[in-house]
Design a protein around this motif. Structure first.
Motif, PDB file in Angstrom:
ATOM      1  N   GLU A  27       5.773  10.223  11.001  1.00 47.86           N
ATOM      2  CA  GLU A  27       6.937  10.156  11.879  1.00 47.86           C
ATOM      3  C   GLU A  27       8.186   9.871  11.060  1.00 47.86           C
ATOM      4  OE1 GLU A  27       5.662   6.914  14.320  1.00 47.86           O
ATOM      5  OE2 GLU A  27       4.674   8.236  15.733  1.00 47.86           O
ATOM      6  N   ALA A  28       8.561  10.802  10.226  1.00 47.04           N
ATOM      7  CA  ALA A  28       9.668  10.605   9.281  1.00 47.04           C
ATOM      8  C   ALA A  28      10.910  10.024   9.954  1.00 47.04           C
ATOM      9  CB  ALA A  28      10.011  11.924   8.598  1.00 47.04           C
ATOM     10  N   TYR A  29      11.239  10.510  11.132  1.00 48.40           N
ATOM     11  CA  TYR A  29      12.447  10.021  11.781  1.00 48.40           C
ATOM     12  C   TYR A  29      12.266   8.650  12.409  1.00 48.40           C
ATOM     13  CZ  TYR A  29      10.475  11.603  16.223  1.00 48.40           C
ATOM     14  OH  TYR A  29       9.681  11.776  17.317  1.00 48.40           O
ATOM     15  N   ARG A  30      11.019   8.181  12.523  1.00 44.21           N
ATOM     16  CA  ARG A  30      10.749   6.860  13.082  1.00 44.21           C
ATOM     17  C   ARG A  30      10.245   5.892  12.016  1.00 44.21           C
ATOM     18  NH1 ARG A  30       7.268   9.254  17.939  1.00 44.21           N
ATOM     19  NH2 ARG A  30       8.939  10.156  19.139  1.00 44.21           N
ATOM     20  N   ASN A  31      10.099   6.383  10.792  1.00 42.21           N
ATOM     21  CA  ASN A  31       9.633   5.556   9.693  1.00 42.21           C
ATOM     22  C   ASN A  31       8.267   4.934   9.946  1.00 42.21           C
ATOM     23  OD1 ASN A  31      11.889   5.932   7.973  1.00 42.21           O
ATOM     24  ND2 ASN A  31      13.052   4.550   9.283  1.00 42.21           N
ATOM     25  N   GLY A  32       7.326   5.704  10.520  1.00 39.04           N
ATOM     26  CA  GLY A  32       5.988   5.204  10.781  1.00 39.04           C
ATOM     27  C   GLY A  32       5.175   5.063   9.517  1.00 39.04           C
ATOM     28  N   ARG A  33       4.203   4.183   9.572  1.00 40.58           N
ATOM     29  CA  ARG A  33       3.285   3.949   8.479  1.00 40.58           C
ATOM     30  C   ARG A  33       1.885   3.883   9.074  1.00 40.58           C
ATOM     31  NH1 ARG A  33       7.487   5.006   6.405  1.00 40.58           N
ATOM     32  NH2 ARG A  33       8.569   3.860   4.773  1.00 40.58           N
ATOM     33  N   ALA A  34       0.982   4.764   8.617  1.00 37.90           N
ATOM     34  CA  ALA A  34      -0.374   4.806   9.163  1.00 37.90           C
ATOM     35  C   ALA A  34      -1.402   4.694   8.047  1.00 37.90           C
ATOM     36  CB  ALA A  34      -0.599   6.105   9.939  1.00 37.90           C
ATOM     37  N   TYR A  35      -2.469   4.027   8.348  1.00 41.92           N
ATOM     38  CA  TYR A  35      -3.593   3.854   7.449  1.00 41.92           C
ATOM     39  C   TYR A  35      -4.636   4.889   7.844  1.00 41.92           C
ATOM     40  CZ  TYR A  35      -7.759   1.504   5.583  1.00 41.92           C
ATOM     41  OH  TYR A  35      -8.919   1.206   4.931  1.00 41.92           O
ATOM     42  N   ALA A  36      -4.823   5.904   7.007  1.00 44.13           N
ATOM     43  CA  ALA A  36      -5.797   6.958   7.301  1.00 44.13           C
ATOM     44  C   ALA A  36      -7.136   6.607   6.675  1.00 44.13           C
ATOM     45  CB  ALA A  36      -5.308   8.294   6.749  1.00 44.13           C
ATOM     46  N   ASP A  37      -8.211   6.860   7.405  1.00 46.95           N
ATOM     47  CA  ASP A  37      -9.539   6.637   6.837  1.00 46.95           C
ATOM     48  C   ASP A  37      -9.814   7.630   5.718  1.00 46.95           C
ATOM     49  OD1 ASP A  37     -10.323   4.428   8.464  1.00 46.95           O
ATOM     50  OD2 ASP A  37     -10.525   5.830  10.129  1.00 46.95           O
ATOM     51  N   GLY A  38      -9.150   8.776   5.744  1.00 48.75           N
ATOM     52  CA  GLY A  38      -9.246   9.759   4.672  1.00 48.75           C
ATOM     53  C   GLY A  38      -8.098  10.745   4.769  1.00 48.75           C
ATOM     54  N   ALA A  39      -7.658  11.232   3.604  1.00 44.80           N
ATOM     55  CA  ALA A  39      -6.610  12.256   3.555  1.00 44.80           C
ATOM     56  C   ALA A  39      -7.058  13.334   2.575  1.00 44.80           C
ATOM     57  CB  ALA A  39      -5.281  11.656   3.117  1.00 44.80           C
ATOM     58  N   LEU A  40      -7.222  14.554   3.067  1.00 45.20           N
ATOM     59  CA  LEU A  40      -7.662  15.677   2.240  1.00 45.20           C
ATOM     60  C   LEU A  40      -6.450  16.351   1.621  1.00 45.20           C
ATOM     61  CD1 LEU A  40     -10.228  17.367   1.451  1.00 45.20           C
ATOM     62  CD2 LEU A  40      -9.584  18.908   3.325  1.00 45.20           C
ATOM     63  N   ALA A  41      -6.442  16.404   0.293  1.00 50.48           N
ATOM     64  CA  ALA A  41      -5.312  16.982  -0.433  1.00 50.48           C
ATOM     65  C   ALA A  41      -5.819  17.488  -1.790  1.00 50.48           C
ATOM     66  CB  ALA A  41      -4.220  15.932  -0.630  1.00 50.48           C
ATOM     67  N   PRO A  42      -5.014  18.297  -2.483  1.00 52.59           N
ATOM     68  CA  PRO A  42      -5.419  18.759  -3.812  1.00 52.59           C
ATOM     69  C   PRO A  42      -5.664  17.594  -4.774  1.00 52.59           C
ATOM     70  CG  PRO A  42      -3.565  20.049  -3.002  1.00 52.59           C
ATOM     71  CD  PRO A  42      -3.749  18.903  -2.045  1.00 52.59           C
ATOM     72  N   VAL A  43      -6.518  17.834  -5.755  1.00 50.73           N
ATOM     73  CA  VAL A  43      -6.803  16.843  -6.795  1.00 50.73           C
ATOM     74  C   VAL A  43      -5.478  16.381  -7.411  1.00 50.73           C
ATOM     75  CG1 VAL A  43      -7.898  16.495  -9.057  1.00 50.73           C
ATOM     76  CG2 VAL A  43      -9.092  17.798  -7.272  1.00 50.73           C
ATOM     77  N   ASP A  44      -5.333  15.087  -7.599  1.00 48.24           N
ATOM     78  CA  ASP A  44      -4.155  14.438  -8.185  1.00 48.24           C
ATOM     79  C   ASP A  44      -2.898  14.564  -7.326  1.00 48.24           C
ATOM     80  OD1 ASP A  44      -5.607  13.539 -10.362  1.00 48.24           O
ATOM     81  OD2 ASP A  44      -5.035  15.216 -11.643  1.00 48.24           O
TER      82      ASP A  44
END
Length: 193
Positions: free
Chosen positions: A75-92
């Protein structure tokens, strides 16, 4: 004119980050939609689900990693911060990002696993998917332990996911683009309670 969420926020992002930094190890704090949320640390079944998913992702998409317990800016415009159990993204992918809260840009999927607490419905089933959709995360995979099902939120548009099919544990689930991973979910029955 309706007041914004920021006008009704419980605290500033800076105050939240200071509080989170000094929180006890037994809890994880989140700041979603201007509200402070307290999430208990995961139990062993919760961790087993994340590790099972991590293995599936590594086997099918070795160029990607499922980063467990990833802190994300939503929520960029609300400055949210969330704790994800996992985030899938490229290596590094997260290497070089400053601070403990990472940007969601480039994240292909976020994973949430429901917890055994009174706030899990609002936090995991409503507020987080709103935050991830607002951040344009392509897929939010919710492993709903209470319901024995996977919910696959996808196609974010204008801050909302357009698709959210539910699959009972035991089904074979094809995660949509850009994830492209197939999950044979029979094993998840061992972790349901």
């Amino acid at each position: 004119m309706t007041p914004s969420i920021e006008e009704h926020a419980q605290m500033t992002v800076e105050e939240f980050e200071h509080l989170e930094k000094h929180a006890p190890d037994a809890v994880k704090l989140e700041f979603i939609r201007g509200k402070l949320k307290v999430k208990p640390m995961p139990d062993q079944r919760h961790r087993a689900i994340v590790m099972w998913l991590l293995t599936q992702c590594m086997q099918q998409r070795p160029e990607l990693l499922l980063y467990p317990e990833q802190d994300l800016k939503v929520e960029a415009y609300r400055n949210g911060r969330a704790y994800a159990d996992g985030a899938l993204a490229p290596v590094d992918h997260f290497v070089g990002q400053e601070g403990m809260w990472a940007d969601t840009e480039g994240v292909l999927m976020v994973v949430g696993v429901t917890s055994k607490d009174s706030d899990t419905h609002l936090r995991d089933r409503v507020e987080k998917h709103d935050g991830y959709a607002a951040a344009d995360v392509p897929v939010y995979l919710l492993v709903d332990r209470d319901k024995g099902a996977l919910v696959v939120f996808s196609e974010p548009m204008n801050g909302a996911y357009q698709r959210c099919p539910t699959y009972p544990f035991g089904d074979t689930v094809r995660l949509p683009e850009p994830v492209n991973i197939t999950l044979a979910t029979e094993k998840l029955k061992d972790y349901a309670d």
